[in-house]
Design a protein around this motif. Structure first.
Motif, PDB file in Angstrom:
ATOM      1  N   LEU A  17      -0.459   7.455  13.391  1.00 37.28           N
ATOM      2  CA  LEU A  17       0.315   5.893  13.781  1.00 37.28           C
ATOM      3  C   LEU A  17       0.010   4.823  13.407  1.00 37.28           C
ATOM      4  CD1 LEU A  17       1.753   5.372  16.978  1.00 37.28           C
ATOM      5  CD2 LEU A  17      -1.156   5.278  17.419  1.00 37.28           C
ATOM      6  N   ILE A  18       0.819   3.504  13.506  1.00 38.24           N
ATOM      7  CA  ILE A  18       0.560   2.501  12.924  1.00 38.24           C
ATOM      8  C   ILE A  18       1.201   1.645  14.025  1.00 38.24           C
ATOM      9  CG2 ILE A  18       1.195   0.514  11.857  1.00 38.24           C
ATOM     10  CD1 ILE A  18       2.321   2.579   9.819  1.00 38.24           C
ATOM     11  N   LEU A  19      -0.006   0.765  14.347  1.00 37.09           N
ATOM     12  CA  LEU A  19      -0.425  -0.126  15.270  1.00 37.09           C
ATOM     13  C   LEU A  19      -0.340  -1.484  14.552  1.00 37.09           C
ATOM     14  CD1 LEU A  19      -3.590   0.958  17.688  1.00 37.09           C
ATOM     15  CD2 LEU A  19      -1.463   1.296  17.856  1.00 37.09           C
ATOM     16  N   CYS A  20       0.505  -2.636  15.067  1.00 40.74           N
ATOM     17  CA  CYS A  20       1.530  -3.479  14.639  1.00 40.74           C
ATOM     18  C   CYS A  20       0.825  -4.851  15.299  1.00 40.74           C
ATOM     19  CB  CYS A  20       2.781  -2.605  13.737  1.00 40.74           C
ATOM     20  SG  CYS A  20       2.840  -4.130  12.711  1.00 40.74           S
ATOM     21  N   ASP A  21       0.567  -5.617  15.363  1.00 40.51           N
ATOM     22  CA  ASP A  21       0.475  -7.195  15.955  1.00 40.51           C
ATOM     23  C   ASP A  21       2.389  -7.594  15.527  1.00 40.51           C
ATOM     24  OD1 ASP A  21       0.403  -9.206  17.060  1.00 40.51           O
ATOM     25  OD2 ASP A  21      -0.568  -9.698  15.332  1.00 40.51           O
ATOM     26  N   VAL A  22       2.736  -8.133  16.999  1.00 45.81           N
ATOM     27  CA  VAL A  22       4.184  -8.660  16.698  1.00 45.81           C
ATOM     28  C   VAL A  22       4.196 -10.396  15.936  1.00 45.81           C
ATOM     29  CG1 VAL A  22       5.950  -9.190  17.760  1.00 45.81           C
ATOM     30  CG2 VAL A  22       4.666  -7.114  18.739  1.00 45.81           C
ATOM     31  N   HIS A  23       3.049 -11.000  16.066  1.00 47.23           N
ATOM     32  CA  HIS A  23       2.808 -12.242  16.070  1.00 47.23           C
ATOM     33  C   HIS A  23       2.720 -11.846  13.966  1.00 47.23           C
ATOM     34  CE1 HIS A  23       4.692 -13.551  18.970  1.00 47.23           C
ATOM     35  NE2 HIS A  23       4.148 -13.293  19.843  1.00 47.23           N
ATOM     36  N   LEU A  24       2.513 -12.303  13.208  1.00 47.09           N
ATOM     37  CA  LEU A  24       2.160 -11.699  11.588  1.00 47.09           C
ATOM     38  C   LEU A  24       3.101 -12.600  11.095  1.00 47.09           C
ATOM     39  CD1 LEU A  24       2.695  -7.918  11.339  1.00 47.09           C
ATOM     40  CD2 LEU A  24      -0.442  -9.378  11.494  1.00 47.09           C
ATOM     41  N   PRO A  25       2.260 -13.355   9.868  1.00 45.54           N
ATOM     42  CA  PRO A  25       2.140 -14.823   9.320  1.00 45.54           C
ATOM     43  C   PRO A  25       3.322 -13.921   8.019  1.00 45.54           C
ATOM     44  CG  PRO A  25       0.089 -12.789   8.414  1.00 45.54           C
ATOM     45  CD  PRO A  25       0.517 -12.738   9.538  1.00 45.54           C
ATOM     46  N   GLY A  26       4.848 -14.558   7.838  1.00 44.41           N
ATOM     47  CA  GLY A  26       5.791 -13.884   7.316  1.00 44.41           C
ATOM     48  C   GLY A  26       6.817 -12.688   8.013  1.00 44.41           C
ATOM     49  N   ALA A  27       6.621 -11.725   8.037  1.00 47.87           N
ATOM     50  CA  ALA A  27       7.343 -10.927   8.669  1.00 47.87           C
ATOM     51  C   ALA A  27       6.608  -9.839   9.543  1.00 47.87           C
ATOM     52  CB  ALA A  27       8.249  -9.893   7.506  1.00 47.87           C
ATOM     53  N   SER A  28       7.330  -9.656  10.949  1.00 48.66           N
ATOM     54  CA  SER A  28       6.629  -9.536  11.759  1.00 48.66           C
ATOM     55  C   SER A  28       6.627  -8.089  11.826  1.00 48.66           C
ATOM     56  CB  SER A  28       7.680  -9.765  13.182  1.00 48.66           C
ATOM     57  OG  SER A  28       8.665  -9.417  13.228  1.00 48.66           O
ATOM     58  N   TYR A  74       1.253  -1.479  -0.009  1.00 46.52           N
ATOM     59  CA  TYR A  74       0.000   0.286   0.333  1.00 46.52           C
ATOM     60  C   TYR A  74       0.562   1.108   0.168  1.00 46.52           C
ATOM     61  CZ  TYR A  74      -3.711   3.022   1.345  1.00 46.52           C
ATOM     62  OH  TYR A  74      -4.929   4.181   1.476  1.00 46.52           O
ATOM     63  N   LEU A  75       2.270   1.306   0.809  1.00 48.58           N
ATOM     64  CA  LEU A  75       2.824   2.158   0.931  1.00 48.58           C
ATOM     65  C   LEU A  75       4.119   2.940  -0.342  1.00 48.58           C
ATOM     66  CD1 LEU A  75       4.301   2.269   4.388  1.00 48.58           C
ATOM     67  CD2 LEU A  75       3.236   3.513   3.296  1.00 48.58           C
ATOM     68  N   ASP A  76       3.564   1.575  -1.588  1.00 45.40           N
ATOM     69  CA  ASP A  76       4.370   1.720  -2.665  1.00 45.40           C
ATOM     70  C   ASP A  76       3.545   2.299  -3.320  1.00 45.40           C
ATOM     71  OD1 ASP A  76       6.841   0.324  -2.104  1.00 45.40           O
ATOM     72  OD2 ASP A  76       5.892  -1.693  -2.165  1.00 45.40           O
ATOM     73  N   ASP A  77       2.509   2.001  -3.405  1.00 42.92           N
ATOM     74  CA  ASP A  77       1.235   3.149  -4.088  1.00 42.92           C
ATOM     75  C   ASP A  77       1.619   4.517  -3.788  1.00 42.92           C
ATOM     76  OD1 ASP A  77       0.939   0.819  -5.260  1.00 42.92           O
ATOM     77  OD2 ASP A  77      -0.695   0.170  -4.331  1.00 42.92           O
ATOM     78  N   LEU A 115      12.296  -0.383   8.198  1.00 40.69           N
ATOM     79  CA  LEU A 115      11.287  -0.706   6.917  1.00 40.69           C
ATOM     80  C   LEU A 115      10.073   0.778   6.730  1.00 40.69           C
ATOM     81  CD1 LEU A 115      10.967  -0.613   4.457  1.00 40.69           C
ATOM     82  CD2 LEU A 115       9.513  -2.513   4.306  1.00 40.69           C
ATOM     83  N   LEU A 116       9.818   0.215   8.167  1.00 36.96           N
ATOM     84  CA  LEU A 116       8.254   1.964   8.052  1.00 36.96           C
ATOM     85  C   LEU A 116       9.672   2.747   8.872  1.00 36.96           C
ATOM     86  CD1 LEU A 116       6.132  -0.964   9.737  1.00 36.96           C
ATOM     87  CD2 LEU A 116       5.654   0.545   7.978  1.00 36.96           C
ATOM     88  N   ARG A 117      10.155   2.180   9.752  1.00 35.44           N
ATOM     89  CA  ARG A 117      10.706   4.044  10.411  1.00 35.44           C
ATOM     90  C   ARG A 117      11.819   4.780   9.033  1.00 35.44           C
ATOM     91  NH1 ARG A 117      13.241   1.448  15.759  1.00 35.44           N
ATOM     92  NH2 ARG A 117      11.726   1.933  16.397  1.00 35.44           N
ATOM     93  N   SER A 118      12.564   3.966   8.519  1.00 30.31           N
ATOM     94  CA  SER A 118      12.862   4.460   6.950  1.00 30.31           C
ATOM     95  C   SER A 118      12.250   5.292   5.877  1.00 30.31           C
ATOM     96  CB  SER A 118      13.962   3.521   5.836  1.00 30.31           C
ATOM     97  OG  SER A 118      13.160   2.652   5.740  1.00 30.31           O
ATOM     98  N   ARG A 119      11.073   4.809   5.800  1.00 31.06           N
ATOM     99  CA  ARG A 119       9.480   5.826   4.613  1.00 31.06           C
ATOM    100  C   ARG A 119       8.840   6.067   5.244  1.00 31.06           C
ATOM    101  NH1 ARG A 119       8.563   0.302   1.154  1.00 31.06           N
ATOM    102  NH2 ARG A 119       7.188   1.988  -0.153  1.00 31.06           N
ATOM    103  N   MET A 120       9.264   6.685   6.494  1.00 30.12           N
ATOM    104  CA  MET A 120       7.601   7.324   7.586  1.00 30.12           C
ATOM    105  C   MET A 120       8.104   8.029   8.896  1.00 30.12           C
ATOM    106  SD  MET A 120       4.214   5.441   6.693  1.00 30.12           S
ATOM    107  CE  MET A 120       4.934   3.781   7.971  1.00 30.12           C
ATOM    108  N   PRO A 121      10.169   8.355   8.774  1.00 34.27           N
ATOM    109  CA  PRO A 121      10.436   8.496   9.944  1.00 34.27           C
ATOM    110  C   PRO A 121       9.172   9.266  11.208  1.00 34.27           C
ATOM    111  CG  PRO A 121      10.840  10.245   8.510  1.00 34.27           C
ATOM    112  CD  PRO A 121       9.782   8.808   7.797  1.00 34.27           C
ATOM    113  N   HIS A 122       8.047  10.339  10.256  1.00 35.09           N
ATOM    114  CA  HIS A 122       7.384  11.076  11.463  1.00 35.09           C
ATOM    115  C   HIS A 122       6.040  10.243  12.210  1.00 35.09           C
ATOM    116  CE1 HIS A 122       5.043  11.039   7.679  1.00 35.09           C
ATOM    117  NE2 HIS A 122       3.850  11.844   8.724  1.00 35.09           N
TER     118      HIS A 122
END
Length: 82
Positions: free
Chosen positions: A56-67, A46-49, A74-81
């Motif tokens: 704010l992003i709330l993100c589960d720690v245990h996710l399929p694929g990358a946690s 979605y970010l690539d679009d 990656l999120l910090r580098s693309r959205m530092p604020h």
């Protein structure tokens, strides 16, 4: 009435948790769950679009694929604020 509504994105693969979290956030009066994703891959796609990042992003720690923890650099580098 709050001065500002905070826009949130939630990354959660458990639909029951997601529904409960959305309900709490949306009824808070100062937060709005604008988008939700079932994986960090869906979020980064979605970010690539070229979407406008949330407050704010709330993100589960245990996710399929990358946690959620794996996705932080990656999120910090693309959205530092966020």
């Amino acid at each position: 009435m709050p001065d500002r509504i905070h826009r949130l994105w939630v990354v959660e693969d458990n639909l029951d948790y997601l529904d409960a979290l959305r309900s709490v956030l949306d009824s808070s009066g100062d937060m709005c769950c604008e988008r939700d994703f079932e994986s960090t891959r869906a979020l980064t796609t979605y970010l690539d679009d070229g979407s406008t990042p949330p407050d704010l992003i709330l993100c589960d720690v245990h996710l399929p694929g990358a946690s959620g923890v794996d996705a932080l650099p990656l999120l910090r580098s693309r959205m530092p604020h966020v």
